[in-house]
Motif scaffolding. Sequence first.
Motif, mmCIF file in Angstrom:
data_model
loop_
_atom_site.group_PDB
_atom_site.id
_atom_site.type_symbol
_atom_site.label_atom_id
_atom_site.label_comp_id
_atom_site.label_asym_id
_atom_site.label_seq_id
_atom_site.Cartn_x
_atom_site.Cartn_y
_atom_site.Cartn_z
ATOM 1 N N GLY A 1 1.485 -1.738 -0.211
ATOM 2 C CA GLY A 1 0.096 0.535 -0.229
ATOM 3 C C GLY A 1 0.497 1.421 -0.290
ATOM 4 O O GLY A 1 0.452 1.827 0.428
ATOM 5 N N LEU A 2 1.928 1.157 -0.652
ATOM 6 C CA LEU A 2 2.908 2.405 -0.589
ATOM 7 C C LEU A 2 3.081 2.607 -1.711
ATOM 8 O O LEU A 2 4.099 2.152 -2.627
ATOM 9 N N ARG A 3 3.103 3.445 -2.270
ATOM 10 C CA ARG A 3 2.628 3.845 -4.321
ATOM 11 C C ARG A 3 4.552 4.501 -3.801
ATOM 12 O O ARG A 3 4.537 3.762 -5.004
ATOM 13 N N SER A 4 5.007 5.334 -3.334
ATOM 14 C CA SER A 4 6.099 5.179 -4.189
ATOM 15 C C SER A 4 7.713 6.252 -3.241
ATOM 16 O O SER A 4 6.992 7.052 -2.525
ATOM 17 N N VAL A 5 8.085 5.213 -2.737
ATOM 18 C CA VAL A 5 9.442 5.061 -1.789
ATOM 19 C C VAL A 5 10.663 5.212 -2.159
ATOM 20 O O VAL A 5 10.866 4.827 -2.983
#
Length: 597
Positions: free
Chosen positions: A242-246
């Motif tokens: 659930g992490l779009r862009s890290v």
Amino acid sequence: MQSHTFLPRLLPLLLSTLLLQCNTVKKEPGLQSGLPTADAGNGGLFLPDGFAAVTVVDSIGRARHIAVNDNGDIYVKLSYNDAMHGKGGTVALRDENNDGKADVIAYFGDYKDEGGLPAGMSIHDGYLYTSSVKYVMRNKLTPGQLLPDGKTEIIFSDEDSGLMHHWHSQKPLAFDNDGHMYIPFGAPDDGGQDVKTNGPAGMPGGKGVDPSPDLEWHAGIWQFDAAKPGQTQKDGVKYATGLRSVLGITWNPNDNTLYSVVNGMDNFHTRYPAIFSPWQAAVLPGETFVKVTKGSDFGWPYAYYDQMQEKNILGPAYGGEGKTVGRAAKFDKPLLSFPGHWAPMDLLFYQGDQFPSRYKQGAFVAFHGSTDRSPYPQAGYVVCFVPFEKGKPTGKWEVFADGFTVVDTVVNTGDARYRPMGLAEGPDGSLYICESNKGKIWRVMYKGDKNNFGDTQLATMEARKSSRTYIKTPDEIKDNMGKGGEMAGHILYGSYCVSCHQRDGKGDNNRYPPLVGSDWVIGDHDRLIKVLLNGLQGEIKVNGKTFNGVMPAHGAFLDDHAIASILTFVKKNFNKENVPILSTEVTKVRNAIPHGK
């Protein structure tokens, strides 16, 4: 899968070696032992009272992440080495005489960067880890030796067949104390729409795919063996989702836990104009600071974090209208949130003793700056600090380093002189900051009284939060500059124009004319605005050739800012006219059109 052949190992290229200075570096009164003299004006940075900075190097190329070894040697990953056409994308720097300046600069690396913006650069367990979009590599570092000379090991290879076409394919790295390496795999698109049919940016009004197929191999963090060569994503364990862009990710040694800063979704108004105003799209959603444990789920693409309501909100692609929580309630919440679209790039928990004690165990975050806040000023372009107390953030953030933009107002991203990117801590507790436009590196030091540091010393920086257009929350009316946005225009052009005028703006050489070099595009704004608002039928001549296609009217379903944005994008990208179209120009032309026409 796209093939990739490794190049023969490049001989290190030593670009600059300066003679050692024989005299002792002059010390300032009260200077801490071993710290060099700061630059006049701190190399252009604004810092809290008592801090100072020296420019390590002015321009080494488009720098991304940075690492500093135990002996003070600096390593930087470039997004692309322009001088060597993508080869030698790792830079090593050494300060021979402790004046804070790089005396030796060497470009090396037996790989070639391609696609995207690779970010990874870390030193772990005596190895220099470097990542491109496709690979994670490592080289053994020899104590006292600047450049590694052993064989490059390929620790990880990305086998994603769509890798070079997807968004958010960077691979920053983090390492725990138990031999694990953590790699984020960003979402291939922005907001959960079908990337195969709608592209990475999505279509206006588009629905999200439910359940999202992106979550199987993307939009999360995977755990790997830090030392095992030849791994692929199938060898890893999905650690969080659930992490779009890290891009900012690190292991916090204070509590032995993984943390990251996350880039939220973009272009809410462009894709969902009936739900979000341009102002809402400029400030939402928040950029989040999260504590990541195994099994964490932060909700993308079904939810986003609204920092003003302080809760997860159902995403517009899944039926949300900016208020409904619904299924978003089940997802993990961030520790805190920063303003929307600031683009957090790196995260560092301070461990040193050089800075005042309040910085110990707190976190620094570098913000690259926004690209899509139009018609409001672009924002970010600073390094912030998040204080921690008793192992938890206080809930507030501070501006720690400012001055990167040089200009007072950033209308378009290119207006910013420098864009903060990478952070690293030196062995003496200095903070190193690199930026991505030219590759300038600063070394930030503390030279004040550590026992007398508090709100008074922070007051000047705190005041900048309400006075700088690229930091403060924009006023919905007063700060609306009314100029078309290039990023919004790029998305809308892809949705409404590319099928006829083609992605390169050269048309189909048959029915639909080119936009490149067209006298219908260059110069007069009003005629071009009328064409997009009202459409065009019948024969026209463009660049000496007759075309007889049908240009549909767009005025009924695109607002004035959308029209201005498309034309701003077309003029700048296809004709090098760096003059934004104003929304007021579109409004004037629209209002002059007879009713019903």
